[in-house]
Enzyme design. Structure first.
Site, PDB file in Angstrom:
ATOM      1  N   ILE A 125      -0.588   9.316  -0.732  1.00  0.00           N
ATOM      2  CA  ILE A 125       0.865   9.151  -0.738  1.00  0.00           C
ATOM      3  C   ILE A 125       1.433   9.643  -2.067  1.00  0.00           C
ATOM      4  O   ILE A 125       2.472  10.301  -2.111  1.00  0.00           O
ATOM      5  CB  ILE A 125       1.252   7.675  -0.493  1.00  0.00           C
ATOM      6  CG1 ILE A 125       0.769   7.227   0.889  1.00  0.00           C
ATOM      7  CG2 ILE A 125       2.752   7.486  -0.608  1.00  0.00           C
ATOM      8  CD1 ILE A 125       1.000   5.749   1.179  1.00  0.00           C
TER       9      ILE A 125
ATOM     10  N   ILE B 175      -3.514  -0.057 -13.238  1.00  0.00           N
ATOM     11  CA  ILE B 175      -2.211  -0.693 -13.435  1.00  0.00           C
ATOM     12  C   ILE B 175      -2.384  -2.162 -13.815  1.00  0.00           C
ATOM     13  O   ILE B 175      -1.471  -2.773 -14.366  1.00  0.00           O
ATOM     14  CB  ILE B 175      -1.315  -0.525 -12.182  1.00  0.00           C
ATOM     15  CG1 ILE B 175       0.138  -0.900 -12.459  1.00  0.00           C
ATOM     16  CG2 ILE B 175      -1.862  -1.327 -11.000  1.00  0.00           C
ATOM     17  CD1 ILE B 175       0.836  -0.083 -13.506  1.00  0.00           C
TER      18      ILE B 175
ATOM     19  N   CYS C 167       8.999 -10.805  -0.840  1.00  0.00           N
ATOM     20  CA  CYS C 167       8.111 -10.081  -1.742  1.00  0.00           C
ATOM     21  C   CYS C 167       6.860  -9.697  -0.954  1.00  0.00           C
ATOM     22  O   CYS C 167       6.702 -10.084   0.204  1.00  0.00           O
ATOM     23  CB  CYS C 167       7.788 -10.910  -2.990  1.00  0.00           C
ATOM     24  SG  CYS C 167       6.457 -12.108  -2.806  1.00  0.00           S
TER      25      CYS C 167
ATOM     26  N   CYS D 124     -25.286 -17.062  10.071  1.00  0.00           N
ATOM     27  CA  CYS D 124     -26.375 -17.120  11.048  1.00  0.00           C
ATOM     28  C   CYS D 124     -26.342 -15.945  12.014  1.00  0.00           C
ATOM     29  O   CYS D 124     -27.373 -15.525  12.520  1.00  0.00           O
ATOM     30  CB  CYS D 124     -26.376 -18.462  11.780  1.00  0.00           C
ATOM     31  SG  CYS D 124     -24.767 -18.949  12.396  1.00  0.00           S
TER      32      CYS D 124
ATOM     33  N   CYS E  36       7.351 -19.271  -0.560  1.00  0.00           N
ATOM     34  CA  CYS E  36       6.359 -18.281  -0.992  1.00  0.00           C
ATOM     35  C   CYS E  36       5.643 -18.761  -2.241  1.00  0.00           C
ATOM     36  O   CYS E  36       6.280 -19.230  -3.189  1.00  0.00           O
ATOM     37  CB  CYS E  36       7.034 -16.945  -1.270  1.00  0.00           C
ATOM     38  SG  CYS E  36       5.919 -15.705  -1.961  1.00  0.00           S
TER      39      CYS E  36
END
Lengths: 349, 647
Positions: free
Chosen positions: B41, B109, B171, B186, B451
């Site tokens: 991107i 970052i 957010c 298992c 949040c």
């Protein structure tokens, strides 16, 4: 139409380069891509985006066709030319950077005018993608491609908005569907019964291919819809406004021999609004179907809009030549002012 | 205009014709943007930004260029492989517009150098990331610096863009993310039934033999399998005790120590893993009452079936050929030899880290997974497929990234011209939805008042066993792993401010192996976790439980009540389509699990999921029915570009 031909297998180096896309569309699709030739006419912002995406995907050959020169306007959306290319032929100026994107693809520049190209020229390609063309050229080449089994695309970007059109004729493709595994049955044969009542489930790693066909109308049919008929007028309510804006912009191109220009923004705005009234009236539609805003938002080409339309258009070309996945039928319209990206089938009775 | 590279072009630039008019044009040219990520991107985004005449851009990426990037990260070419993505991307983008100022950082970052003040420099932050941890971090930094953030993600043909603004929108962490897929121990150790179980087992085995040993990644038979209900396992242990069986949960010789003692003898390893351990499993008869029992393999008598036919091998690339078990055994031997050498080359006490791009590591996991699959009657897979699964490779293509990067800039333009209320979450679908939308814009959702990141006083409750969870687990798996802190300080809210974890190195390491109860933490205790860099404090309420289902070490509870119906709540501005296309009054935006969106409208009568591949219709057609907002599994989770989601 150029016969694709399967000349040789994908090499290990190609497999490494195209790894992330082969994982998406598979080796067979990549092999078909590798055998196809694509013509891109018009190397402004949208043409550059399509060229980039198609060359990256690994087709056999791309021809860049453009008779015009690089202008300052190109610098805000055409990244295949450099500042030093101002005034040079746009196709030639774009060749080097296009080629650098992928040395496996044969990239050629052609400086002739698309309208002077004979019909036979277009039938050499598997895909023809026209941008910046007149109605007349779109009609003619659209017919040639439709009649000769060449996948035909048209597109343009004007400022904040853009569109693409596809005519793939009768198009056969396969769709990959997840394989439904009935755990009980399958396992039952081998080991009596599966553990604790498993239901039929989808195994995401196993898929089956389903063969399908889609049929497309010609460019001309997409332009000559009778909107007064009952069915059409009903459909019109849900037809993206961008379709009508496209008609207005094509008429502007017809009348002025160019697109609306930043240097004559105010006059062109007036002309656009007048043409909107003319075009809609000719179609026996109300002129308020298209608001005035478009006339101030359709100048030059915004790079991100070219990216959106060019991304969708190039992906459609990939779908068409790879014969994989359901292609869009037949318009995609993008309006950057409200992020709408609509697909509509227009012109097919 | 100061621009060291542009030189004589600067004068031309000032007059370049543009779609944009003032004041938007001025806002763009005067803005300062941070691009986080120069991958799929990021490359597309940088191109769009410089062409749109953004003048001040900083770009950060810690990664270097790989061959598999070149099919889409078009600012890079073959000669750049191995170089810094941020640096090369900057150089390439400047060629498109020499009149830009771009600063490139080859760095993470999350590095403390990029604190709140760094973020405050920018008008806008644009994320072009491929992993959740970095997204969480940038989300917090942008909240702390109060800078608008455009978030994005792609996965194959799908993509998404959204806008995050403190106080105005959700957010990135407002909605809980689905946990990453895990498999019960298992199943991995005793009863695999799918290829992925064998692949996970093979990766564990790699770590046991060559990497960091982890008690959670045991590969030997598990006698504590709940299915055994006690006695069967005991019996098995008695039968098989002794010999060179090292598994069984009783004998605690480490797999590594044993492997080293044999000199990584492939035949011996094979015999133990694929013969003895399998026989041991067979002795746990209860497991096989309703399952196909596994078949132990003999190193000296391997089956040859199942491989790709020789005639087919011409048309397939190497990685897509299916190996016979005999070939798997040969690769097992060869890859162990190579890995043994890699390990030796690193000196005493070294460990290898499994990497899908390391040939021997990938070979080892392929053959080990396939041998195990064969034993359990599970279909074997090609190296190509196993690489996808073991390496969590998300397919990625140029076109999707181009579309998404274009949409990022469209949102950025709205934010810069003061129209953030017109911003949308936009999804790129594979096929148009019933309302003809290939790109589906949805209203931004207001912040979740509960949040645990962006609310005024973030607080969560966590269930765990205070007698078994260590401080180290609390830090790594809960505070960092679950709650996304990078450098946390944690104190107990006990009136004394007992420091449990310090972000300063060397201060609290002694606490790591101790259990929470040793610090007086009880059910109802409150912990204050603080990340100075993120400017983020979280109160964690500890709830003691003796045991959680599926061997989980902890569980976040009551973190967020289901948000009420949103669509009817008026947004700051609902007329997002402008006066020419009024939004239908009943239009609602509903998100689907799979990145798919349907907007509900009375016109759409019948659900038409067949016509629109992959798009399910969730809501009722009745506009009276409240629309429950689904848990958001947006690009955030589904859509990550490359190689994430650790197993």
């Amino acid at each position: 139409m150029a016969d694709g031909g399967e000349n040789g297998a994908i090499s290990e180096a190609e497999a490494a380069l195209y790894d992330r896309q082969i994982r998406l569309w598979g080796l067979d699709a990549q092999r078909r891509l590798r055998a196809s030739s694509v013509l891109i006419a018009g190397l402004k912002g949208l043409g550059a985006e399509v060229a980039k995406n198609i060359v990256l995907s690994g087709v056999k050959a791309v021809t860049l066709l453009d008779h015009q020169q690089v202008t300052e306007e190109d610098f805000s959306s055409q990244f295949l030319v450099s500042r030093a290319d101002l005034g040079k032929n746009r196709a030639e100026a774009s060749q080097e950077r296009t080629q650098n994107l992928n040395p496996n693809v044969k990239v050629t520049a052609d400086t002739e005018d698309v309208k002077d190209k004979p019909n036979e020229f277009f039938t050499k390609f598997n895909v023809v993608c026209l941008t910046c063309c007149s109605q007349q050229t779109l009609r003619r080449v659209g017919h040639v491609c439709h009649d000769n089994g060449v996948k035909f695309y048209a597109g343009n970007v004007h400022g904040y908005c853009g569109y693409m059109f596809a005519d793939l004729g009768e198009h056969d493709y396969v769709e990959e569907k997840p394989k439904i595994v009935k755990a009980d049955k399958e396992k039952g044969e081998e080991d009596k019964e599966g553990p604790a009542g498993k239901k039929a489930k989808v195994d995401t790693t196993e898929t089956v291919m389903v063969k399908k066909t889609a049929s497309y109308c010609r460019w001309q049919e997409s332009q000559t819809v009778d909107w007064t008929s009952d069915a059409s007028s009903k459909a019109m309510k849900r037809t993206p406004q961008m379709y009508f804006i496209m008609k207005v912009l094509l008429r502007f191109r017809e009348d002025h021999g160019r697109d609306p220009a930043v240097s004559s923004r105010e006059e062109d705005k007036v002309a656009l609004l007048r043409l909107r009234d003319d075009v809609l009236t000719e179609m026996k539609l109300k002129t308020d179907l298209v608001g005035d805003e478009f006339a101030s938002q359709c100048f030059a080409a915004l790079s991100p809009v070219c990216a959106v339309v060019g991304g969708v258009l190039a992906q459609e070309i990939v779908k068409a030549v790879s014969g994989k996945d359901a292609p869009l039928n037949n318009f995609f319209f993008f309006n950057g002012t409200d992020d709408s990206g609509m697909v509509d089938c227009i012109g097919k009775s | 205009m100061v621009c060291p590279i542009s030189g004589s072009f600067a004068s031309i630039m000032a007059a370049l014709p543009s779609t944009l008019v003032s004041p938007t044009r001025d806002f763009v040219e005067n803005s300062k943007v941070l691009v986080v990520g120069a991958g799929g991107i990021g490359c597309e985004l940088l191109k769009n930004l410089v062409l749109t005449n953004f003048k001040y851009i900083e770009v950060i990426d810690l990664d270097t260029i790989d061959v598999s990037n070149l099919n889409r990260q078009f600012l890079f070419q073959k000669q750049h492989v191995g170089k810094s993505k941020a640096q090369v991307a900057k150089e390439s983008a400047l060629r498109f517009n020499p009149d830009c100022n771009i600063i490139a950082y080859h760095d993470s970052i999350t590095n403390p150098d990029y604190g709140v003040n760094f973020f405050k420099k920018f008008t806008l932050v644009l994320n072009a990331l491929d992993n959740r941890a970095a997204r969480n971090h940038v989300n917090r930094m942008c909240l702390a610096a109060d800078v608008p953030l455009v978030e994005s993600g792609t996965a194959g043909y799908l993509g998404q863009v959204t806008v995050i603004k403190k106080g105005l929108t959700e957010c990135y962490e407002c909605e809980p993310k689905p946990p990453q897929k895990t498999y019960p121990g298992c199943t991995i150790r005793n009863t695999p039934s799918e290829p992925i179980h064998c692949i996970v087992w093979a990766k564990y085995l790699f770590n046991q033999l060559f990497g960091e040993e982890d008690a959670d990644q045991d590969v030997s038979p598990d006698t504590e399998d709940p299915e055994l209900a006690g006695e069967a396992g005991e019996r098995a242990v008695q039968q098989e005790a002794g010999e060179n069986a090292i598994g069984g949960g009783i004998q605690r010789t480490s797999t590594r120590a044993w492997a080293v003692s044999t000199g990584y003898d492939a035949a011996k390893l094979f015999h133990k893993l694929f013969h003895d351990d399998v026989k041991y499993l067979l002795s746990m008869e209860k497991l096989w009452q309703k399952r196909r029992p596994p078949t132990p393999l003999d190193w000296n008598n391997l089956p040859e079936e199942n491989g790709t036919a020789e005639t087919d091998s011409n048309t397939r690339i190497q990685d897509q050929q299916l190996w016979s078990i005999r070939r798997c055994a040969a690769v097992f031997r060869d890859s162990i030899e190579q890995l043994k050498e890699q390990l030796a080359a690193r000196g005493d006490g070294a460990e290898l880290v499994w990497d899908k791009d390391d040939e021997a590591s990938m070979d080892f996991v392929t053959c080990a997974a396939n041998i195990r699959a064969h034993i359990f009657g599970i279909p074997t897979k090609t190296r190509f497929d196993i690489k996808s699964m073991a390496g969590n490779i998300i397919p990625a293509i140029a076109t999707t990234n181009a579309v998404i990067a274009g949409l990022i800039v469209m949102e950025a333009l709205k934010i810069l011209s003061g129209n953030i209320n017109k911003c949308k979450t936009v999804f790129l679908n594979r096929q148009p939805n019933p309302r003809k939308k290939l790109l589906v814009p949805c209203k931004l959702v207001p912040p979740n008042p509960k949040c645990y990141v962006c609310s005024a006083k973030p607080e969560v409750s966590v269930q765990l066993n205070i007698n078994t969870v260590t401080v180290k687990t609390l830090e790594d798996k809960i505070i960092k792993g679950q709650f996304g802190m990078v450098a946390p300080d944690v104190e107990i809210d006990d009136g004394k401010g007992t420091i449990l974890i310090s972000s300063e190195e060397g201060e609290t390491e002694a606490n790591n192996s101790k259990h929470l109860s040793e610090f007086g933490i009880r059910s109802g205790s409150r912990l204050r976790a603080d990340d100075f860099l993120q400017n983020y404090e979280l109160v964690i309420n500890v709830i003691h439980v003796d045991q959680l289902e599926e061997d989980k070490e902890f569980e976040v509870v009551g973190q967020m009540p289901e948000p009420g119906p949103q669509p009817d709540t008026p947004q700051p501005s609902t007329s997002t389509n402008g006066p020419t296309e009024p939004q239908p009054g009943t239009s609602k935006d509903v998100e689907e699990e799979d990145l798919m969106i349907i907007e509900d409208e009375e016109e759409d009568k019948a659900p038409s999921s067949k016509a629109t591949t992959g798009v399910k219709r969730k809501t009722s057609d009745s506009s009276d029915q409240p629309v429950t907002k689904k848990v958001r599994t947006a690009a955030a989770e589904v859509a990550e570009e490359d190689d994430i989601i650790p197993l």
